[in-house]
Design a protein around this motif. Structure first.
Motif, PDB file in Angstrom:
ATOM      1  N   ASN A 147      54.192  33.070  35.585  1.00  0.00           N
ATOM      2  CA  ASN A 147      55.072  33.511  36.670  1.00  0.00           C
ATOM      3  C   ASN A 147      55.283  35.027  36.593  1.00  0.00           C
ATOM      4  O   ASN A 147      56.401  35.529  36.759  1.00  0.00           O
ATOM      5  CB  ASN A 147      56.417  32.763  36.633  1.00  0.00           C
ATOM      6  CG  ASN A 147      57.235  33.024  37.886  1.00  0.00           C
ATOM      7  OD1 ASN A 147      56.675  33.271  38.952  1.00  0.00           O
ATOM      8  ND2 ASN A 147      58.546  33.006  37.751  1.00  0.00           N
ATOM      9  N   THR A 148      54.214  35.716  36.319  1.00  0.00           N
ATOM     10  CA  THR A 148      54.224  37.174  36.162  1.00  0.00           C
ATOM     11  C   THR A 148      52.828  37.640  36.552  1.00  0.00           C
ATOM     12  O   THR A 148      51.857  36.926  36.257  1.00  0.00           O
ATOM     13  CB  THR A 148      54.504  37.523  34.678  1.00  0.00           C
ATOM     14  OG1 THR A 148      55.796  36.985  34.343  1.00  0.00           O
ATOM     15  CG2 THR A 148      54.489  39.012  34.401  1.00  0.00           C
ATOM     16  N   GLU A 149      52.730  38.810  37.210  1.00  0.00           N
ATOM     17  CA  GLU A 149      51.403  39.313  37.575  1.00  0.00           C
ATOM     18  C   GLU A 149      50.552  39.412  36.307  1.00  0.00           C
ATOM     19  O   GLU A 149      50.960  40.052  35.330  1.00  0.00           O
ATOM     20  CB  GLU A 149      51.519  40.684  38.244  1.00  0.00           C
ATOM     21  CG  GLU A 149      52.049  40.648  39.664  1.00  0.00           C
ATOM     22  CD  GLU A 149      51.151  39.857  40.622  1.00  0.00           C
ATOM     23  OE1 GLU A 149      49.948  39.708  40.339  1.00  0.00           O
ATOM     24  OE2 GLU A 149      51.673  39.378  41.646  1.00  0.00           O
ATOM     25  N   PRO A 150      49.361  38.805  36.289  1.00  0.00           N
ATOM     26  CA  PRO A 150      48.603  38.730  35.048  1.00  0.00           C
ATOM     27  C   PRO A 150      48.368  40.081  34.357  1.00  0.00           C
ATOM     28  O   PRO A 150      48.531  40.173  33.144  1.00  0.00           O
ATOM     29  CB  PRO A 150      47.280  38.094  35.483  1.00  0.00           C
ATOM     30  CG  PRO A 150      47.654  37.248  36.644  1.00  0.00           C
ATOM     31  CD  PRO A 150      48.755  37.993  37.352  1.00  0.00           C
ATOM     32  N   HIS A 151      48.054  41.142  35.095  1.00  0.00           N
ATOM     33  CA  HIS A 151      47.681  42.390  34.411  1.00  0.00           C
ATOM     34  C   HIS A 151      48.803  42.921  33.518  1.00  0.00           C
ATOM     35  O   HIS A 151      48.569  43.529  32.484  1.00  0.00           O
ATOM     36  CB  HIS A 151      47.227  43.459  35.419  1.00  0.00           C
ATOM     37  CG  HIS A 151      48.349  43.986  36.254  1.00  0.00           C
ATOM     38  ND1 HIS A 151      49.060  45.110  35.901  1.00  0.00           N
ATOM     39  CD2 HIS A 151      48.903  43.532  37.400  1.00  0.00           C
ATOM     40  CE1 HIS A 151      50.009  45.320  36.811  1.00  0.00           C
ATOM     41  NE2 HIS A 151      49.922  44.374  37.720  1.00  0.00           N
ATOM     42  N   GLU A 152      50.076  42.649  33.895  1.00  0.00           N
ATOM     43  CA  GLU A 152      51.195  43.149  33.080  1.00  0.00           C
ATOM     44  C   GLU A 152      51.743  42.065  32.143  1.00  0.00           C
ATOM     45  O   GLU A 152      52.612  42.337  31.318  1.00  0.00           O
ATOM     46  CB  GLU A 152      52.310  43.702  33.970  1.00  0.00           C
ATOM     47  CG  GLU A 152      52.904  42.680  34.931  1.00  0.00           C
ATOM     48  CD  GLU A 152      54.104  43.217  35.707  1.00  0.00           C
ATOM     49  OE1 GLU A 152      54.541  44.358  35.467  1.00  0.00           O
ATOM     50  OE2 GLU A 152      54.629  42.456  36.543  1.00  0.00           O
ATOM     51  N   GLY A 153      51.245  40.847  32.255  1.00  0.00           N
ATOM     52  CA  GLY A 153      51.758  39.736  31.461  1.00  0.00           C
ATOM     53  C   GLY A 153      51.402  39.867  29.980  1.00  0.00           C
ATOM     54  O   GLY A 153      50.477  40.592  29.601  1.00  0.00           O
ATOM     55  N   SER A 154      52.120  39.128  29.163  1.00  0.00           N
ATOM     56  CA  SER A 154      51.896  39.169  27.705  1.00  0.00           C
ATOM     57  C   SER A 154      50.583  38.471  27.359  1.00  0.00           C
ATOM     58  O   SER A 154      50.378  37.302  27.698  1.00  0.00           O
ATOM     59  CB  SER A 154      53.066  38.469  27.020  1.00  0.00           C
ATOM     60  OG  SER A 154      52.660  37.925  25.792  1.00  0.00           O
ATOM     61  N   GLU A 178      39.762  42.582  31.653  1.00  0.00           N
ATOM     62  CA  GLU A 178      39.699  43.206  32.975  1.00  0.00           C
ATOM     63  C   GLU A 178      40.157  42.198  34.026  1.00  0.00           C
ATOM     64  O   GLU A 178      39.465  41.209  34.268  1.00  0.00           O
ATOM     65  CB  GLU A 178      38.251  43.593  33.254  1.00  0.00           C
ATOM     66  CG  GLU A 178      38.123  45.017  33.691  1.00  0.00           C
ATOM     67  CD  GLU A 178      36.678  45.367  34.003  1.00  0.00           C
ATOM     68  OE1 GLU A 178      36.450  46.509  34.317  1.00  0.00           O
ATOM     69  OE2 GLU A 178      35.792  44.487  33.947  1.00  0.00           O
ATOM     70  N   CYS A 179      41.265  42.463  34.629  1.00  0.00           N
ATOM     71  CA  CYS A 179      41.808  41.472  35.573  1.00  0.00           C
ATOM     72  C   CYS A 179      41.140  41.629  36.935  1.00  0.00           C
ATOM     73  O   CYS A 179      41.820  41.893  37.945  1.00  0.00           O
ATOM     74  CB  CYS A 179      43.316  41.619  35.666  1.00  0.00           C
ATOM     75  SG  CYS A 179      44.156  41.176  34.155  1.00  0.00           S
ATOM     76  N   ARG A 180      39.850  41.527  36.972  1.00  0.00           N
ATOM     77  CA  ARG A 180      39.146  41.528  38.259  1.00  0.00           C
ATOM     78  C   ARG A 180      37.805  40.840  38.090  1.00  0.00           C
ATOM     79  O   ARG A 180      37.404  40.521  36.972  1.00  0.00           O
ATOM     80  CB  ARG A 180      39.004  42.937  38.827  1.00  0.00           C
ATOM     81  CG  ARG A 180      38.253  43.915  37.981  1.00  0.00           C
ATOM     82  CD  ARG A 180      38.522  45.328  38.508  1.00  0.00           C
ATOM     83  NE  ARG A 180      37.934  46.321  37.618  1.00  0.00           N
ATOM     84  CZ  ARG A 180      36.702  46.794  37.728  1.00  0.00           C
ATOM     85  NH1 ARG A 180      35.916  46.383  38.694  1.00  0.00           N
ATOM     86  NH2 ARG A 180      36.243  47.670  36.870  1.00  0.00           N
ATOM     87  N   GLY A 181      37.116  40.659  39.212  1.00  0.00           N
ATOM     88  CA  GLY A 181      35.856  39.927  39.162  1.00  0.00           C
ATOM     89  C   GLY A 181      36.063  38.524  39.711  1.00  0.00           C
ATOM     90  O   GLY A 181      37.191  38.068  39.912  1.00  0.00           O
ATOM     91  N   VAL A 182      34.941  37.838  39.936  1.00  0.00           N
ATOM     92  CA  VAL A 182      35.012  36.547  40.627  1.00  0.00           C
ATOM     93  C   VAL A 182      35.776  35.504  39.800  1.00  0.00           C
ATOM     94  O   VAL A 182      36.635  34.787  40.322  1.00  0.00           O
ATOM     95  CB  VAL A 182      33.585  36.038  40.955  1.00  0.00           C
ATOM     96  CG1 VAL A 182      33.656  34.694  41.672  1.00  0.00           C
ATOM     97  CG2 VAL A 182      32.849  37.045  41.812  1.00  0.00           C
ATOM     98  N   LEU A 183      35.493  35.429  38.501  1.00  0.00           N
ATOM     99  CA  LEU A 183      36.173  34.414  37.686  1.00  0.00           C
ATOM    100  C   LEU A 183      37.683  34.659  37.671  1.00  0.00           C
ATOM    101  O   LEU A 183      38.484  33.729  37.775  1.00  0.00           O
ATOM    102  CB  LEU A 183      35.626  34.392  36.254  1.00  0.00           C
ATOM    103  CG  LEU A 183      36.289  33.332  35.368  1.00  0.00           C
ATOM    104  CD1 LEU A 183      35.977  31.925  35.868  1.00  0.00           C
ATOM    105  CD2 LEU A 183      35.852  33.475  33.910  1.00  0.00           C
ATOM    106  N   ILE A 225      48.008  41.647  29.102  1.00  0.00           N
ATOM    107  CA  ILE A 225      46.709  41.038  29.422  1.00  0.00           C
ATOM    108  C   ILE A 225      45.732  42.121  29.901  1.00  0.00           C
ATOM    109  O   ILE A 225      44.576  42.178  29.474  1.00  0.00           O
ATOM    110  CB  ILE A 225      46.885  39.953  30.510  1.00  0.00           C
ATOM    111  CG1 ILE A 225      47.745  38.816  29.977  1.00  0.00           C
ATOM    112  CG2 ILE A 225      45.521  39.422  30.976  1.00  0.00           C
ATOM    113  CD1 ILE A 225      48.188  37.807  31.026  1.00  0.00           C
ATOM    114  N   GLY A 226      46.240  43.010  30.762  1.00  0.00           N
ATOM    115  CA  GLY A 226      45.396  44.073  31.318  1.00  0.00           C
ATOM    116  C   GLY A 226      44.867  45.039  30.267  1.00  0.00           C
ATOM    117  O   GLY A 226      43.904  45.765  30.525  1.00  0.00           O
TER     118      GLY A 226
END
Ligand SMILES: Cc1cc2nc3c(=O)[nH]c(=O)nc-3n(C[C@H](O)[C@H](O)[C@H](O)COP(=O)(O)OP(=O)(O)OC[C@H]3O[C@@H](n4cnc5c(N)ncnc54)[C@H](O)[C@@H]3O)c2cc1C
Length: 414
Positions: free
Chosen positions: A166-173, A147-152, A142-143
C-alpha cells in the motif's frame, strides 16, 4: 488459573490475541471503542446500496499461514474462496490485452520459463532481476536495488508490491517487499492462491471469532474506549475507560491492539509509525455475470483490482492519497468507466458507493518500518499488537494476526 487477560481493540490483531489466550485457558475480556468489531477489516450495512458490504476488498493468500491457522481455530476456513491454483487474470486497459498468469504449485517456478504461463512480453532474465530485492541492504528502498520499470514491473511486480505494501513501490521498503516475495513467489504457486471472503469480511474474520469467545464465556465489550493506562512501577495497574476503571491484579496481562496513533498517546515514550497511505474502494450494485472472474488485476487504469461478487463489483485502489479530494461523483464515474471495460458489462452506472480509508495502513517506507516497535514494552504485563508493530510484514491481515499471536505467546511464555 491464569490471570484475567484484557485486550484493548477488537480489530483482527486484538481478536487473534484474544482467541489465542482463550484457547490456552486464560479468561479474556476484549474492549472495543466502536460499536462493532473488525476495525479496518469490517462489514457494514450500506444505506446507499441497501446491502452489506466490506469497507474494502481484502485479498488473502493461501500461504498466509497465521491467517489460515486463525481461521482454523475459529472454524471459518471455508469462508475464504478462490481458485485451486495460483492463477491471476489481468487486463491492460491501454492495449486491451488480457492474460492469465498461471504459476505452478511447486517450489521450482518453471512457469516463468513458459511463455504461455508467464506475463506476456517478459523474459526469464526479468524474473531473475528480482533476486536483487532479496539481497537488499537494511534500510534500502525498493527503487535503490530494483529498477521499477519494464514490462514485468508494469504488469506484475508493480501491481503486486503496490497492493501488498500500500505504498508506491519505488519508495517502499525493500525489506518488506523481500518478505512478501519470500512468503509468496519464492514458496511456489501453492503459497499464493488468491482467496477472498466471499460472504464478507465479518463472516470470515470477525463474527466466528466473537462467537468463539462468547460461547466459551469470555467478554467482548463494545463502545468502551480506553482513555488512559495507569502505571505503577513496572506494571499497568488499571485501565481507565472514563466512566469506569478496571483495576488489575499483578499478573493480569494487557494487550494493546489499537492503531499506532492511539497506542502512541497511551504509552509513554512509545515510537510508532507516523505516515500512512489511503485505500479507495468503489462498490457497484448489479447482478454480476458469471463470466467475470472473482479477481482481475488491472494495468494502466485507475482501477487496480476488480473483485466480483454475485451482487456487486468492487474495486480497490492502493496508495490512493491522490484521490482523496476528487469529488465522489467524478471518482465513481471514472472508476465505472474502467469497470465496464474490464467486466464487459455495458450499462449505465449502477448504484454505487465509494469508501475512502485515509489511514488504511502505515506507509511501508524504510524509515517507517525502522521505527515499528516490538511486542514487549517497558511494563511487564503490557504487550503491543497491531499490523503496525514490528512483524516484518507490511500492514496486512497476516501481519495483524501474527502480531496478536505474538502478544499472546509473550504471556503464554511460548
Ligand atoms: C480498505 C482496506 C483494504 C485492505 N486490504 C487488505 C488486503 O487486501 N489484504 C490484507 O491482508 N490487508 C488489507 N488491509 C489491511 C488490514 O485491514 C489491516 O492490516 C488489519 O485489519 C489491521 O488490523 P489491526 O487489528 O492491526 O488494526 P485495526 O483494524 O485498526 O484495529 C484496531 C481496533 O482498535 C479500536 N480502538 C481504537 N482506539 C481504541 C481505544 N482507545 N480503546 C478501545 N479500542 C480502540 C479500533 O476501533 C479498532 O477496532 C486493508 C485495509 C483497508 C483499510
Amino acid at each position: 488459573m491464569p490471570g484475567h487477560a484484557h485486550i484493548i481493540g477488537a480489530g483482527i490483531a486484538g481478536l487473534a490475541a484474544a482467541v489465542r489466550l482463550a484457547s490456552q485457558g486464560y479468561p479474556v475480556t476484549v474492549y472495543e471503542a466502536a460499536p462493532q468489531a473488525g476495525g479496518r477489516c469490517r462489514s457494514y450495512h450500506d444505506p446507499a446500496l441497501d446491502m452489506e458490504i466490506d469497507n474494502g476488498n481484502h485479498l488473502v493468500l493461501s500461504g498466509n499461514s497465521a491467517a489460515m491457522g486463525y481461521l482454523d481455530v475459529i472454524g471459518a476456513r471455508d469462508k475464504l474462496k478462490g481458485p485451486d491454483s495460483a492463477s491471476f487474470p489481468f487486463v491492460d486497459l491501454a492495449s486491451g490485452e488480457r492474460w492469465t498468469l498461471r504459476a505452478n504449485e511447486g517450489l521450482i517456478p518453471w512457469w516463468v520459463m513458459s511463455p504461455r504461463r508467464r506475463v506476456p512480453g517478459t523474459h526469464l532474465r526479468d524474473y531473475l532481476a528480482l533476486m536483487r530485492l532479496l539481497r537488499a541492504p537494511v534500510g534500502a528502498a525498493i527503487g535503490d536495488v530494483y529498477e521499477c520499470r519494464g514490462v514485468l514491473h508494469d504488469r506484475l511486480i508493480g501491481p503486486l508490491l503496490l497492493a501488498a505494501l500500500n505504498t508506491e513501490p519505488h519508495e517502499g521498503s525493500a525489506a518488506l517487499a523481500s518478505a512478501v516475495i519470500r512468503e509468496t513467489l519464492m514458496k511456489g504457486g501453492r503459497a499464493y492462491h488468491p482467496l477472498v471472503a466471499h460472504e464478507g469480511l465479518a463472516a470470515a474474520f470477525v463474527t466466528p471469532a466473537l462467537d468463539f469467545l462468547v460461547s466459551r464465556g469470555h467478554q467482548v465489550s463494545f463502545n468502551k474506549r480506553l482513555r488512559s493506562l495507569q502505571f505503577e512501577g513496572n506494571r499497568v495497574a488499571s485501565l481507565d475507560f472514563g466512566e469506569t476503571d478496571v483495576a488489575l491484579d499483578r499478573d493480569n496481562p494487557v494487550i494493546l491492539a489499537v492503531p499506532p496513533v492511539v497506542a502512541g498517546s497511551l504509552v509513554p515514550q512509545l515510537r510508532v509509525p507516523t505516515e500512512f497511505r489511503a485505500i479507495v474502494n468503489a462498490h457497484f450494485k448489479l447482478d454480476v455475470p458469471a463470466s467475470v472472474p472473482p479477481i482481475t488485476g488491472v494495468v494502466n487504469g485507475t482501477v487496480e483490482w476488480l473483485f466480483a461478487f454475485p451482487d456487486r463489483l468492487s474495486v480497490t485502489i492502493s496508495a490512493a492519497d491522490r484521490l482523496l479530494d476528487t469529488p465522489r461523483e467524478e471518482l465513481a464515474a471514472t472508476i465505472w468507466a474502467d469497470v465496464a471495460r474490464i467486466s464487459g458489462v455495458a450499462r449505465e452506472m449502477p448504484p454505487w458507493q465509494i469508501v475512502r480509508e485515509r489511514r488504511a495502513t502505515f506507509a511501508a517506507l524504510p524509515h517507517q518500518n525502522a521505527i515499528r516497535p516490538g511486542t514487549r514494552t517497558g511494563w511487564h504485563n503490557l504487550a503491543l499488537a497491531g499490523d503496525w508493530t514490528a512483524t516484518g510484514l507490511p500492514g496486512t491481515i497476516e501481519g495483524a494476526i501474527r502480531s496478536g499471536n505474538r502478544a499472546a505467546e509473550f504471556f503464554l511464555g511460548e
